[in-house]
Design a protein around this motif. Structure first.
Motif, PDB file in Angstrom:
ATOM      1  N   HIS A  48      -0.166  97.883 -57.764  1.00  0.00           N
ATOM      2  CA  HIS A  48       1.029  97.577 -58.374  1.00  0.00           C
ATOM      3  C   HIS A  48       1.832  98.757 -58.981  1.00  0.00           C
ATOM      4  O   HIS A  48       2.944  98.591 -59.262  1.00  0.00           O
ATOM      5  N   ALA A  71       1.657  92.677 -50.625  1.00  0.00           N
ATOM      6  CA  ALA A  71       1.766  91.686 -51.665  1.00  0.00           C
ATOM      7  C   ALA A  71       2.267  92.348 -52.822  1.00  0.00           C
ATOM      8  O   ALA A  71       3.215  91.680 -53.701  1.00  0.00           O
ATOM      9  N   GLY A  73       3.930  95.215 -52.959  1.00  0.00           N
ATOM     10  CA  GLY A  73       4.918  96.113 -53.178  1.00  0.00           C
ATOM     11  C   GLY A  73       4.782  97.426 -52.663  1.00  0.00           C
ATOM     12  O   GLY A  73       5.551  98.120 -52.606  1.00  0.00           O
ATOM     13  N   ARG A 116      11.355  98.356 -46.609  1.00  0.00           N
ATOM     14  CA  ARG A 116      11.613  97.545 -47.951  1.00  0.00           C
ATOM     15  C   ARG A 116      11.949  95.986 -47.207  1.00  0.00           C
ATOM     16  O   ARG A 116      12.889  95.645 -46.960  1.00  0.00           O
ATOM     17  N   ASP A 118      12.380  92.106 -46.098  1.00  0.00           N
ATOM     18  CA  ASP A 118      12.958  91.149 -46.950  1.00  0.00           C
ATOM     19  C   ASP A 118      11.698  90.111 -47.468  1.00  0.00           C
ATOM     20  O   ASP A 118      10.520  89.771 -46.669  1.00  0.00           O
ATOM     21  N   PRO A 119      11.730  89.795 -48.640  1.00  0.00           N
ATOM     22  CA  PRO A 119      10.908  89.121 -49.345  1.00  0.00           C
ATOM     23  C   PRO A 119      10.290  87.815 -48.759  1.00  0.00           C
ATOM     24  O   PRO A 119       8.893  87.510 -48.698  1.00  0.00           O
ATOM     25  N   ALA A 120      11.285  87.203 -47.957  1.00  0.00           N
ATOM     26  CA  ALA A 120      10.797  85.756 -47.579  1.00  0.00           C
ATOM     27  C   ALA A 120      10.069  86.104 -46.107  1.00  0.00           C
ATOM     28  O   ALA A 120       9.209  85.182 -46.213  1.00  0.00           O
ATOM     29  N   LEU A 122       8.593  88.575 -45.336  1.00  0.00           N
ATOM     30  CA  LEU A 122       6.837  89.150 -45.717  1.00  0.00           C
ATOM     31  C   LEU A 122       6.192  87.920 -46.377  1.00  0.00           C
ATOM     32  O   LEU A 122       5.246  87.929 -45.979  1.00  0.00           O
ATOM     33  N   GLN A 123       6.542  87.238 -46.931  1.00  0.00           N
ATOM     34  CA  GLN A 123       6.016  86.067 -47.658  1.00  0.00           C
ATOM     35  C   GLN A 123       5.305  85.139 -46.574  1.00  0.00           C
ATOM     36  O   GLN A 123       4.201  84.721 -46.537  1.00  0.00           O
TER      37      GLN A 123
END
Length: 144
Positions: A48, A71, A73, A116, A118-120, A122-123
């Motif tokens: 982190h 996860a 970042g 970078r 997209d968070p969605a 990647l999730q």
């Protein structure tokens, strides 16, 4: 101007003494932290607080460390080896194992063009590597 980098080399192994000697010869000791083997909570803390994580594994059948780094970042620089590319998908910079020039290329890419995602997206990608998902898939197959 040079980037103020701090390198953390976690773990241990037969190359540790040689790497420390190389760092001393290159006069970069002050830029490197050698925590040795670390427990999972410490590993999470390091991830982190890092911007780039390198996974230079020569053999890595599962590749979960890549999922953990993503996860957390981190921009991931990963050997194209074993299960690492499968877990990393299109979210990592890859290099050929045991190829220093290719590793340098991937590191330069990561430093100049950090991913970078997209968070969605990647999730959704990482979801397939959870225990719950894997067990659900197996149970679903048994019910068919």
């Amino acid at each position: 101007s040079e980037l103020p980098l701090k390198l953390v080399i976690a773990g241990g192994g037969p190359d540790e003494a040689s790497l420390k000697q190389q760092a001393e010869n290159l006069k970069i000791n002050q830029l490197i932290l050698w925590p040795g083997m670390i427990d999972q909570p410490s590993l999470v803390t390091f991830m982190h607080s890092s911007s780039i994580m390198v996974v230079p594994s020569r053999m890595e059948p599962m590749g979960m460390v890549v999922a953990e780094g993503l996860a957390a970042g981190c921009t991931m620089v990963v050997a194209r080896q074993g299960g690492l590319p499968e877990v990393g998908g299109s979210f990592c910079h890859y290099f050929e194992p045991d190829n220093a020039a290719d590793l340098c290329r991937a590191l330069q890419e990561a430093l100049t063009c950090p991913m970078r995602p997209d968070p969605a997206a990647l999730q959704q990608h990482l979801q397939q590597f959870t225990v719950e998902y894997s067990v659900g898939q197996v149970v679903g197959m048994l019910g068919s």
